[in-house]
Design a protein around this motif. Structure first.
Motif, PDB file in Angstrom:
ATOM      1  N   PRO A  91      74.865  50.501 -28.691  1.00  0.00           N
ATOM      2  CA  PRO A  91      75.978  50.950 -27.515  1.00  0.00           C
ATOM      3  C   PRO A  91      76.425  52.339 -28.415  1.00  0.00           C
ATOM      4  CG  PRO A  91      76.633  49.228 -29.123  1.00  0.00           C
ATOM      5  CD  PRO A  91      75.166  49.239 -29.185  1.00  0.00           C
ATOM      6  N   VAL A  92      77.233  53.028 -27.477  1.00  0.00           N
ATOM      7  CA  VAL A  92      77.759  54.398 -27.839  1.00  0.00           C
ATOM      8  C   VAL A  92      79.182  54.668 -28.005  1.00  0.00           C
ATOM      9  CG1 VAL A  92      77.492  56.655 -26.856  1.00  0.00           C
ATOM     10  CG2 VAL A  92      75.615  55.099 -26.392  1.00  0.00           C
ATOM     11  N   ILE A  93      79.462  55.244 -28.950  1.00  0.00           N
ATOM     12  CA  ILE A  93      80.863  55.742 -29.354  1.00  0.00           C
ATOM     13  C   ILE A  93      80.779  56.963 -28.901  1.00  0.00           C
ATOM     14  CG2 ILE A  93      82.610  56.102 -31.009  1.00  0.00           C
ATOM     15  CD1 ILE A  93      82.027  53.407 -30.726  1.00  0.00           C
ATOM     16  N   ILE A 184      79.082  59.558 -18.938  1.00  0.00           N
ATOM     17  CA  ILE A 184      78.814  57.887 -19.007  1.00  0.00           C
ATOM     18  C   ILE A 184      77.968  57.536 -18.094  1.00  0.00           C
ATOM     19  CG2 ILE A 184      80.075  55.534 -18.926  1.00  0.00           C
ATOM     20  CD1 ILE A 184      82.547  57.188 -19.964  1.00  0.00           C
ATOM     21  N   ASP A 185      78.225  57.942 -16.890  1.00  0.00           N
ATOM     22  CA  ASP A 185      76.954  57.584 -15.721  1.00  0.00           C
ATOM     23  C   ASP A 185      75.572  57.767 -16.374  1.00  0.00           C
ATOM     24  OD1 ASP A 185      78.631  56.735 -14.001  1.00  0.00           O
ATOM     25  OD2 ASP A 185      79.099  58.502 -12.870  1.00  0.00           O
ATOM     26  N   TRP A 186      75.521  59.027 -17.056  1.00  0.00           N
ATOM     27  CA  TRP A 186      73.956  59.379 -17.663  1.00  0.00           C
ATOM     28  C   TRP A 186      73.696  58.423 -18.786  1.00  0.00           C
ATOM     29  CZ3 TRP A 186      73.148  61.040 -22.762  1.00  0.00           C
ATOM     30  CH2 TRP A 186      71.775  61.568 -23.082  1.00  0.00           C
ATOM     31  N   LEU A 187      74.587  57.983 -19.516  1.00  0.00           N
ATOM     32  CA  LEU A 187      74.325  56.906 -20.670  1.00  0.00           C
ATOM     33  C   LEU A 187      73.909  55.518 -20.109  1.00  0.00           C
ATOM     34  CD1 LEU A 187      77.503  57.742 -23.014  1.00  0.00           C
ATOM     35  CD2 LEU A 187      74.867  58.294 -23.512  1.00  0.00           C
ATOM     36  N   CYS A 188      74.471  55.379 -18.836  1.00  0.00           N
ATOM     37  CA  CYS A 188      74.055  54.071 -18.152  1.00  0.00           C
ATOM     38  C   CYS A 188      73.018  54.403 -17.070  1.00  0.00           C
ATOM     39  CB  CYS A 188      75.309  53.840 -17.497  1.00  0.00           C
ATOM     40  SG  CYS A 188      76.567  53.091 -18.693  1.00  0.00           S
ATOM     41  N   LYS A 211      76.663  50.295 -22.908  1.00  0.00           N
ATOM     42  CA  LYS A 211      77.850  49.987 -23.293  1.00  0.00           C
ATOM     43  C   LYS A 211      78.636  51.098 -24.099  1.00  0.00           C
ATOM     44  CE  LYS A 211      77.605  45.569 -21.949  1.00  0.00           C
ATOM     45  NZ  LYS A 211      78.575  45.041 -20.753  1.00  0.00           N
ATOM     46  N   VAL A 212      79.606  51.746 -23.521  1.00  0.00           N
ATOM     47  CA  VAL A 212      80.354  52.950 -24.153  1.00  0.00           C
ATOM     48  C   VAL A 212      81.597  52.392 -24.498  1.00  0.00           C
ATOM     49  CG1 VAL A 212      80.706  55.419 -23.665  1.00  0.00           C
ATOM     50  CG2 VAL A 212      78.693  54.334 -22.607  1.00  0.00           C
ATOM     51  N   LEU A 235      82.007  52.091 -19.435  1.00  0.00           N
ATOM     52  CA  LEU A 235      83.169  52.307 -20.137  1.00  0.00           C
ATOM     53  C   LEU A 235      84.034  51.073 -20.536  1.00  0.00           C
ATOM     54  CD1 LEU A 235      84.454  54.294 -22.153  1.00  0.00           C
ATOM     55  CD2 LEU A 235      86.018  55.103 -20.125  1.00  0.00           C
ATOM     56  N   GLU A 236      83.596  50.349 -21.577  1.00  0.00           N
ATOM     57  CA  GLU A 236      83.985  49.092 -21.982  1.00  0.00           C
ATOM     58  C   GLU A 236      85.299  49.239 -22.869  1.00  0.00           C
ATOM     59  OE1 GLU A 236      82.694  46.546 -20.533  1.00  0.00           O
ATOM     60  OE2 GLU A 236      80.750  47.753 -19.925  1.00  0.00           O
ATOM     61  N   ALA A 237      85.725  50.003 -23.722  1.00  0.00           N
ATOM     62  CA  ALA A 237      86.950  49.993 -24.354  1.00  0.00           C
ATOM     63  C   ALA A 237      87.013  51.603 -24.777  1.00  0.00           C
ATOM     64  CB  ALA A 237      86.604  49.065 -25.604  1.00  0.00           C
ATOM     65  N   ILE A 238      88.321  51.861 -25.055  1.00  0.00           N
ATOM     66  CA  ILE A 238      88.919  53.097 -25.322  1.00  0.00           C
ATOM     67  C   ILE A 238      89.794  52.816 -26.442  1.00  0.00           C
ATOM     68  CG2 ILE A 238      88.027  54.343 -23.286  1.00  0.00           C
ATOM     69  CD1 ILE A 238      91.235  54.287 -22.577  1.00  0.00           C
ATOM     70  N   ILE A 239      89.864  53.828 -27.342  1.00  0.00           N
ATOM     71  CA  ILE A 239      90.805  53.892 -28.474  1.00  0.00           C
ATOM     72  C   ILE A 239      91.330  55.336 -28.399  1.00  0.00           C
ATOM     73  CG2 ILE A 239      91.526  53.459 -31.009  1.00  0.00           C
ATOM     74  CD1 ILE A 239      88.918  51.599 -31.250  1.00  0.00           C
ATOM     75  N   PRO A 240      92.637  55.549 -27.762  1.00  0.00           N
ATOM     76  CA  PRO A 240      93.217  56.968 -27.767  1.00  0.00           C
ATOM     77  C   PRO A 240      94.252  57.016 -28.830  1.00  0.00           C
ATOM     78  CG  PRO A 240      93.444  55.850 -25.484  1.00  0.00           C
ATOM     79  CD  PRO A 240      93.046  54.939 -26.620  1.00  0.00           C
ATOM     80  N   ILE A 241      94.186  58.071 -29.614  1.00  0.00           N
ATOM     81  CA  ILE A 241      95.183  58.113 -30.800  1.00  0.00           C
ATOM     82  C   ILE A 241      95.845  59.279 -30.528  1.00  0.00           C
ATOM     83  CG2 ILE A 241      95.151  58.788 -33.285  1.00  0.00           C
ATOM     84  CD1 ILE A 241      92.085  57.549 -33.370  1.00  0.00           C
TER      85      ILE A 241
END
Length: 634
Positions: A91-93, A184-188, A211-212, A235-241
């Protein structure tokens, strides 16, 4: 010498192949390892000298630099070598930013002049040029040492119009959502990636599981949310700070032109200039290129000039409105709360309660909406300023669950985590929800004496009359709060707390006032007194703050000049907070006009008169009114 037998080369080759195959088959391949619901560091991945690094250009679905071609985003990839040698998929960060290629250099001349009357048109700031940094293929080294050894691939991209990414920076425009969506579309496997910005040789993300997860701080934290609002699959999960979730809330406050803390005079066009590091290629617009439905009659020196005219000098200039500060279509389009309907990515928000740059409301409003939508969500709040990620354990569990698919139960964890005042950042206290479910409103009323210190209590005293302050931006908010007597502010305080008092939620002010002029700033500070000097914790003095334009007493979308001497009532929220006010302190409500650090600086002398009988403060107190009175020894 006589050879005793004839060597069968075919048989020998087969023997060597078989031995090699059996050796390779029996060797343990590198794989992610999980313990206690977290991805562990795998030594086979922790080999920076062997990591594979390459860059490419991903084609988007938009053209925002006027060349008639779909814009391509500059992307860089860092991955374990096993994704090549062992066919490993991970998976990708993913992290995207407008800052990776450098920012503008300069001083105060780059910002808007704030020393003028409210509603007055002033000269624009000096337009700056970005000093470019960085070369291909490396865009950034952020996050790679943290995540690659734990079994992830890390991807970076420069946002539109920055670095080698094509297009125009729009500071919250649609292309800043569609750009990470394209990556993300490219990663998928759904979008095209090319080895060159204008070439035709393609490259595929054969090493991606599809899974990104995204993360980042400030503007870099805004982009994950922007991508999530597109509803892009993968795009399964995000952690905005500390993300900026609404550029109106960043540059305006309840109708008031207000600067972000630390950047007095900044506005959206200033940020555009600050990040615009791309667009150096020459361009001749085709006949279909338009600005506001008018065909462009000239060729541009380069794409930078095109973007400046179309985005900064037309769209922003016509929409940002520093005259009234009203909420309009321009700002609504840059408010991610309005675009959340397609969102489905699991959300872990992080923010500081004392972030006076990107204020804590930015995360809370998105978290609240996500919870209402049923999206898996958690929020992590700390007591410090701008930035500050959740503990690595919390981030690790989040990405492990949603990117690796490990059932670690993170979705059943506490929904809110708050770092208490004396605790470390990695030792948050778990709560069922934010605001604290045990908090309820305690309405406080004002008693006369605000030029020195009037009273603030749950008992409403009748006929307290009216009190007047005189605006003067030369005095800072801290100066006013520390003053025993001042004509430039009104201050109302509780008795000294006998016990600690826990506030959790969004305080609200209702104020009835009149102005001596058709326009005036209104600033509200909630402070903890006595004011502590020297090296003190950021929570020691300021509890929370808020600002508003009395001209917007009816609506954020329409300003109406005030009739001098006429009283108007307005209600607005202060910034969210979760804080324990210590015994021995007093809570003070300070009302003043121009805030030296945040608002315009009109000529001193405007008078604001407050009707005390029509003014009240509502505090979200854990335990409600009963706990408030108990803390006072009642």
């Amino acid at each position: 010498m006589k050879i005793p037998f004839k060597l069968n080369t075919t048989l020998f080759s087969f023997f060597i192949f078989t031995i090699s195959f059996l050796y390779a088959f029996t060797q343990e391949k590198a794989m992610p390892i999980f313990k206690d619901g977290e991805a562990q560091i795998v030594e086979a991945f922790n080999t920076p000298d062997k990591w594979i690094r390459h860059d490419l250009f991903v084609e988007t679905e938009f053209d925002t630099d006027g060349d008639g071609k779909l814009d391509r985003m500059h992307v860089s990839v860092t991955r374990p070598f096993q994704t090549d040698t062992e066919g490993l998929k991970l998976p990708v960060i993913y992290v995207s930013s407008p800052y990776f290629a450098g920012v503008a250099q300069g001083g105060n001349e780059l910002f808007w002049n704030v020393k003028h009357e409210i509603g007055e048109q002033v000269k624009e700031p000096v337009r700056s040029e970005v000093k470019r940094v960085g070369k291909r293929p490396i865009i950034s080294n952020s996050h790679i040492k943290k995540w690659i050894p734990r079994g992830y691939i890390v991807v970076h991209s420069s946002s539109p119009g920055t670095g080698l990414s094509q297009g125009s920076p729009t500071v919250g425009g649609q292309n800043e959502s569609l750009a990470p969506k394209a990556v993300i579309d490219w990663l998928c496997g759904r979008a095209k990636g090319y080895t060159e910005p204008y070439g035709n040789k393609t490259v595929e993300a054969f090493w991606s599981t599809g899974k990104v997860g995204m993360t980042g701080t400030s503007y870099n934290g805004t982009i994950p949310l922007a991508a999530a609002t597109t509803g892009v699959d993968g795009l399964e999960a995000i952690i905005p700070i500390a993300p900026n979730t609404s550029y109106y809330h960043y540059y305006r406050s309840n109708g008031l032109v207000r600067s972000p803390g630390g950047y007095l005079g900044e506005d959206i066009d200033v940020l555009y200039d600050f990040i615009h590091s791309g667009g150096e290629e020459p361009i001749i617009p085709n006949s279909n290129t338009k600005i506001n439905d008018a065909k462009i009659p000239k060729a541009y020196k380069n794409k930078r000039a095109y973007s400046n005219e179309v985005i900064r000098d037309t769209e922003m200039k016509n929409g940002m409105d520093r005259i009234t500060g009203d909420y309009n279509n321009f700002w609504a389009g840059r408010d991610y709360l309005n675009h959340m309907a397609p969102m489905k990515a699991a959300l872990l928000m992080s923010h500081g309660f004392n972030d006076w740059n990107v204020m804590p409301e930015h995360s809370y409003r998105i978290y609240k909406k996500a919870r209402e939508m049923g999206i898996p969500s958690q929020i992590y709040y700390h007591q410090f300023g701008h930035g500050g990620p959740p503990p690595i354990t919390m981030m690790n569990r989040w990405f492990t669950r949603y990117l690796h698919g490990i059932e670690n139960g993170v979705e059943n964890d506490a929904k809110a985590w708050v770092v208490r005042e004396d605790d470390k950042m990695d030792e948050p206290t778990a709560y069922k929800e934010y605001p604290n479910p045990n908090a309820s409103p305690a309405t406080l009323y004002l008693s006369s004496g605000g030029l020195s210190a009037g009273k603030l209590s749950t008992k409403k005293q009748k006929k307290q009359g009216k009190e007047t302050l005189v605006d003067n931006y030369n005095f800072s908010g801290a100066d006013l709060a520390k003053s025993t007597n001042s004509k430039n502010r009104l201050l109302y305080v509780t008795p000294i707390l006998k016990e600690d008092l826990h506030i959790s939620g969004v305080p609200q002010i209702t104020i009835k006032l009149a102005s001596s002029k058709p326009a005036a700033n209104l600033s509200i500070w909630l402070v903890s007194l006595p004011w502590n000097e020297g090296k003190v914790k950021i929570t020691d003095n300021i509890i929370t703050r808020g600002w508003a334009d009395p001209q917007n007493y009816k609506s954020l979308t329409e300003s109406k000049p005030l009739k001098p001497g006429k009283f108007y009532e307005l209600t607005f929220n202060l910034q969210p907070d979760d804080q324990v006010i210590k015994a021995g302190q007093q809570i003070g409500l300070m009302i003043f006009s121009s805030d030296q650090e945040f608002t315009l600086h009109p000529k001193p002398g405007t008078e604001l008169t407050v009707d005390l009988d029509g003014t009240s403060l509502t505090l979200p107190v854990v335990g409600g009114v009963e706990s408030f009175n108990t803390s006072l020894g009642n």
